[in-house]
Design an enzyme around this catalytic site. Structure first.
Site, short mmCIF file in Angstrom:
data_model
loop_
_atom_site.label_atom_id
_atom_site.label_comp_id
_atom_site.label_asym_id
_atom_site.label_seq_id
_atom_site.Cartn_x
_atom_site.Cartn_y
_atom_site.Cartn_z
CG ASP A 159 -1.83 -1.17 1.34
OD1 ASP A 159 -1.71 -2.08 0.51
OD2 ASP A 159 -2.67 -1.20 2.25
CD GLU A 210 -0.48 -6.01 8.93
OE1 GLU A 210 -0.75 -5.48 10.04
OE2 GLU A 210 -0.85 -5.53 7.84
C1 DGY Z 1 -5.60 -1.90 4.43
O1 DGY Z 1 -6.69 -1.51 4.83
O2 DGY Z 1 -4.55 -1.62 5.00
C2 DGY Z 1 -5.54 -2.77 3.26
O3 DGY Z 1 -4.26 -3.12 2.91
C3 DGY Z 1 -6.30 -2.25 2.07
O4 DGY Z 1 -6.57 -3.32 1.24
#
Ligand code: DGY
Length: 433
Positions: A168, A397
């Site tokens: 992201d 994560e």
């Molecule tokens: C988040 O909300 O961080 C996700 O990666 C979006 O898909």
């Protein structure tokens, strides 16, 4: 190790909803995510939980659009509104009613590793009925990518939102996103993610404003890909996305051979050859593979983990091994965490999401590539480092890529994260992608 494997299995069961689909985590990601599901499936396959793996992929593909798009998130449980942005931000019943009759999903995609995970599942389960049922959906998915996301017909597909990359807030998106002018902060106050986990480990507010700006643009264009292409500042051909597409094309080719669907062989070979050729001629420069900005028409010359992921399918994997050692590991300090960004980059931040931390899914992908090119010693060191880290710190994560002592505080983002549990199972069994 046996205890930890049992814990990984238990965590997947805890995150599995009604034995149908698996959420990445209860806290931060309480819905089904498209590219999490295949990583999780590799774990189920190794555990021989074949039903869980099959249900996982069908739960996602039940939401495939008529044009073949597979949504990045399915909001199965509408009562859970703790995630932002939820279905009300997408308004699909108004903006995409010509493409889907479901409104509890998104209108963007994520990297296409699904076909590869399905092939791996079949190789263990031998369930031909599963393969027959999933194959047409997978083919339709790849057709969408080639027909709608390859505007120059060059065999490389593009992404139109940073969330589509799975990475992201990679610095690779900064320049494109900065071209989007934000005059008012409207949406970032609605964020929930930065209140649930340490906000230093998440994207910034201005980045979120731009994420939401893009969603509004898609809605305005009624998800017409050509219009979006012309109006958007963010159109990127990403190395990781195309690597996984290629890997999945090979899987589809294998699948059609198993199913005796010889009519599709030519199409798959055509895609494979075209993608391979453009991948080498467009992404490669000097010693590395770079993403390409289709709007600015130039390579994005940052060394990120996306470029290293090419090791799985590219023609010059040995050059990437050198870069992996020089830029992404810190071997002289005995640090075998693969960082997500070049450690010498001025934006490197060892705890911020896709701007530096170590991720286990892409570590497993790179380890698989290293075994393929016979870099056994290096692959083993990275693999054992990942295993030890998860055992000592937990199923986080992602992890602080500068930490070599496995301190508790180096677990980043959310805890109890499904794909980390699945990756633990794959890494300890030493299976390869
Ligand atoms: C988040 O909300 O961080 C996700 O990666 C979006 O898909």
């Amino acid at each position: 190790m046996a205890d930890h494997k049992l814990n990984a299995k238990k965590l997947l069961a805890y995150n599995r909803i009604n034995n149908k689909y698996t959420i990445p985590s209860h806290n931060l990601y309480p819905h089904q995510w498209s590219w999490d599901s295949p990583w999780i499936m590799y774990g189920y396959t190794e555990l021989k939980e074949f039903d869980n793996a099959e249900n996982e992929i069908f739960s996602l593909f039940d939401y495939q659009w008529t044009n073949g798009l597979v949504p990045s998130i399915v909001f199965h449980n509408l009562e859970n509104n703790t995630y932002f942005p939820g279905p009300d931000m997408w308004d699909l019943h108004i903006t995409a009613d010509h493409l889907t009759n479901k409104n509890n999903c998104t209108g963007i995609v994520q990297p296409p590793i699904h076909a590869d995970a399905c092939l791996k599942l079949f190789q263990k389960s031998k369930n031909l009925k599963f393969l027959e049922a999933i194959y047409p959906k997978l083919l339709k998915w790849h057709k969408y990518l080639y027909n709608e996301r390859d505007i120059n017909d060059e065999g490389l597909v593009y992404i139109r939102h940073p969330w589509e990359s799975g990475m992201d807030n990679s610095p690779n998106w900064d320049e494109s996103l900065n071209r989007i002018n934000i005059t008012e902060f409207k949406y970032s106050k609605m964020r929930t993610d930065n209140k649930k986990v340490n906000s230093d480990e998440r994207p910034t507010d201005i980045t979120y404003e731009r994420y939401l700006y893009l969603i509004n643009l898609f809605k305005e264009c009624r998800f017409d890909e050509k219009q979006i292409f012309h109006k958007s500042e963010y159109i990127i051909q990403d190395v990781l996305f195309n690597t996984l597409l290629l890997k999945s094309n090979y899987a589809l080719l294998e699948i059609v051979k198993i199913l005796n669907y010889s009519n599709d062989i030519n199409l798959l070979n055509y895609w494979i050859n075209k993608t391979k050729a453009s991948f080498e001629s467009k992404f490669f420069k000097n010693d590395f593979y770079y993403d390409y900005d289709l709007k600015a028409e130039k390579l994005i010359e940052n060394k990120t983990i996306s470029g290293i992921s090419a090791i799985l399918t590219c023609e010059k994997p040995k050059l990437l091994v050198n870069s992996l050692k020089d830029n992404f590991l810190d071997i002289k300090n005995n640090n075998y965490n693969i960082s997500s960004l070049d450690r010498n980059h001025n934006m490197f931040d060892s705890i911020n999401y896709w701007r530096g931390p170590m991720w286990t899914n892409l570590s497993w992908l790179i380890i698989s590539g290293l075994y393929k090119v016979n870099e056994i010693e290096l692959a083993n060191k990275i693999r054992l480092n990942c295993i030890k880290k998860i055992e000592e710190i937990g199923f986080y994560e992602y992890f602080n890529s500068n930490d070599t002592e496995n301190k508790k505080s180096s677990g980043c983002g959310d805890n109890c994260f499904s794909w980390t549990a699945a990756m633990y199972i794959c890494l300890t069994s030493n299976i390869k992608m």
